[in-house]
Design an enzyme around this catalytic site. Structure first.
Site, short mmCIF file in Angstrom:
data_model
loop_
_atom_site.label_atom_id
_atom_site.label_comp_id
_atom_site.label_asym_id
_atom_site.label_seq_id
_atom_site.Cartn_x
_atom_site.Cartn_y
_atom_site.Cartn_z
NE ARG A 162 29.46 10.95 -37.35
CZ ARG A 162 30.37 11.57 -36.62
NH1 ARG A 162 30.90 10.94 -35.58
NH2 ARG A 162 30.76 12.78 -36.92
CB CYS A 200 30.61 13.95 -29.32
SG CYS A 200 31.87 12.77 -29.82
#
Length: 501
Positions: free
Chosen positions: A418, A319
């Site tokens: 998302r 991430c």
């Protein structure tokens, strides 16, 4: 003026557990890792619990039906990735729910007009020595025979020899009819000294195999997580865009629990999704929400009706949300604050809402720290991506086997839902990377090792359950020098000596 937190946020690597008194009963074999998954009222039992505190992440490179079955065998839950067409995800759920422990759909199949070379190629590809010979070479064709390593000798046969010349034909094979119980099938195997028992339907089509080796494997999974119909428990990810279409399909397919897959959960979009579930299904459908990193975010989702709340923004190994957007929080600090908020909410309302730590776990001991800090279970991506059961390719990189691993916010996944903030239906910029992780083998052995470490550490703290660990745990921040001291130092490792030669 903006609000400034007085203390910096911290990661798991900045903490250590201080040992507590351990009685003679504090041995790993006595430790229970059972943990709640969904909200419940004080004095009642949760409708869904796990036998281990691990779930696999809602990611293309981590959670498919194979991973779900493997993790359920160990006592955890896999959340099947939602960045795929609704019908494909529902089919995955259906495969997990229809899977019968011990009954294996054949993935090594061949036609009888193929050759020994084809058999050897298939064996190398699948690793299986039992090959079903069906009329059309499919897993559900009419069974004509079986080929095992006892049916051929490579040194004495031509690679071009046809399968029908050396296979064991159907009239010499002991088989059972569809509907036989696993116990009955195993009895046939043992009574007839078989390694594999084909299961045929009424038309003599191959339905499945039962293998002798799987008997011990089944006995080796005492913590497997099953629903009331003895089927494996499985979760599924949903988004805040197509939930009115996706959720009914997943519920019909048999999903036991849903999870809103989002990088940031403190939003009206998540409340709308939860409201839809409650209006349509009441409390019969379970859904978790997130991700959040503070008390306010937890309260918002708990009051909206989330069955569990997921913690973590920007802490995952793939991430880059913190780099691209500058938002997030150190995972340890986030877990500590949300756990306090969870306990406050429980005191006020009598409703316990489990919390899940998602991201920031690099080492096995970080899992124990997260549990001690208050989380009920951990969601892991990189950890599970390393195993045989993950859906990605195993590749050779610089002489080492690796597994592909990419984030849902990467260009490869393009999971714009998302990161949806109600704008255009596209991924405006990347919040994840495409990468590799070291290949680690099968899930069963690795999870057993990880949980042995967790149980052992809990015993060092004098705790035999996760709630007891959270009550008794004593944690200390460590300095940068202490972190160095904690690893091997001031010695020349033997592995390094080999490199010097």
């Amino acid at each position: 003026m903006a609000y400034f937190y007085e203390e910096p946020c911290h990661t798991f690597s900045e903490y250590l557990l201080v040992p507590g008194y351990s009685s003679a009963e504090c041995v790993p074999a006595n430790v229970s890792l059972q943990t709640p998954v969904v909200r419940f009222k004080k004095g009642e039992q949760p409708e869904l619990s796990m036998n281990i505190p691990l779930v696999s992440a809602v990611m293309q490179s981590v959670s498919n039906d194979r991973m779900a079955i493997a993790l359920a065998k160990e006592g955890g839950i896999s959340f099947l990735y939602g960045s795929q067409p609704v019908e494909k995800q529902a089919e995955m759920v259906g495969r997990v729910k229809s899977y019968k422990a011990g009954f294996v759909v054949s993935d090594s199949n061949i036609r009888m007009d193929q050759t020994l070379a084809d058999v050897l190629d298939l064996k190398e590809k699948t690793g299986h020595s039992t090959v079903a010979v069906t009329d059309d070479g499919t897993p559900n064709g009419h069974l004509l025979g079986i080929v095992t390593s006892r049916d051929y000798r490579i040194s004495r046969m031509s690679p071009e020899e046809k399968v029908f010349t050396f296979m064991t034909p159907i009239d010499k094979i002991i088989y059972a009819e569809e509907g036989v119980s696993l116990k009955e099938a195993n009895n046939i195997i043992w009574d007839n000294k078989l390694n594999a028992l084909p299961i045929l339907d009424k038309e003599r089509r191959l339905a499945a195999f039962v293998f002798r080796k799987d008997y011990d494997s089944h006995k080796g999974h005492p913590l497997e997580l099953l629903d009331s119909h003895k089927r494996y428990v499985v979760g599924a990810g949903v988004n805040t865009r197509d939930y009115e279409e996706r959720i009914p399909a997943l519920v019909e397919a048999g999903a036991d629990i849903l999870c809103i897959d989002s990088s940031e959960g403190y939003t009206e979009w998540q409340k709308r999704t939860i409201d839809y579930v409650r209006k349509t299904y009441g409390n019969s459908v379970k859904i978790g929400a997130g991700n959040v990193v503070d008390r306010d975010g937890f309260r918002f989702l708990a009051e909206a009706g989330a069955d569990f709340v997921k913690i973590g923004i920007g802490g995952g190994s793939i991430c880059i949300t913190r780099e691209t957007k500058g938002i997030g929080r150190g995972q340890a600090t986030a877990v500590i604050e949300v756990a306090k908020a969870r306990d406050e909410y429980f005191e006020e309302t009598g409703i316990y809402v489990p919390i899940c730590s998602d991201g920031g776990i690099v080492y096995d001991y970080h899992t124990t720290l997260a549990l001690a800090m208050g989380c009920d279970f951990c969601m892991l991506g990189r950890y599970f991506a390393r195993f045989d059961e993950s859906p990605t390719n195993k590749v050779m990189i610089n002489g080492n086997y690796m597994k592909e691993y990419w984030g849902e916010g990467s260009a490869r996944a393009r999971n714009w839902q998302r990161y949806d903030l109600g704008g255009e239906k596209k991924l405006s910029f990347e919040e994840g990377v495409d990468s590799y992780v070291p290949y680690a083998g099968n899930l069963h052995d690795n999870v057993a090792l990880t949980l042995n470490k967790v149980r052992s550490t809990m015993c060092n703290c004098g705790a035999l359950s996760i709630p007891e660990l959270q009550k008794k745990a004593r944690l200390t921040l460590v300095s940068s020098v202490s972190i160095v001291e904690g690893g091997a130092h001031d010695v020349l490792l033997k592995d390094d000596m080999h490199l010097m030669k």
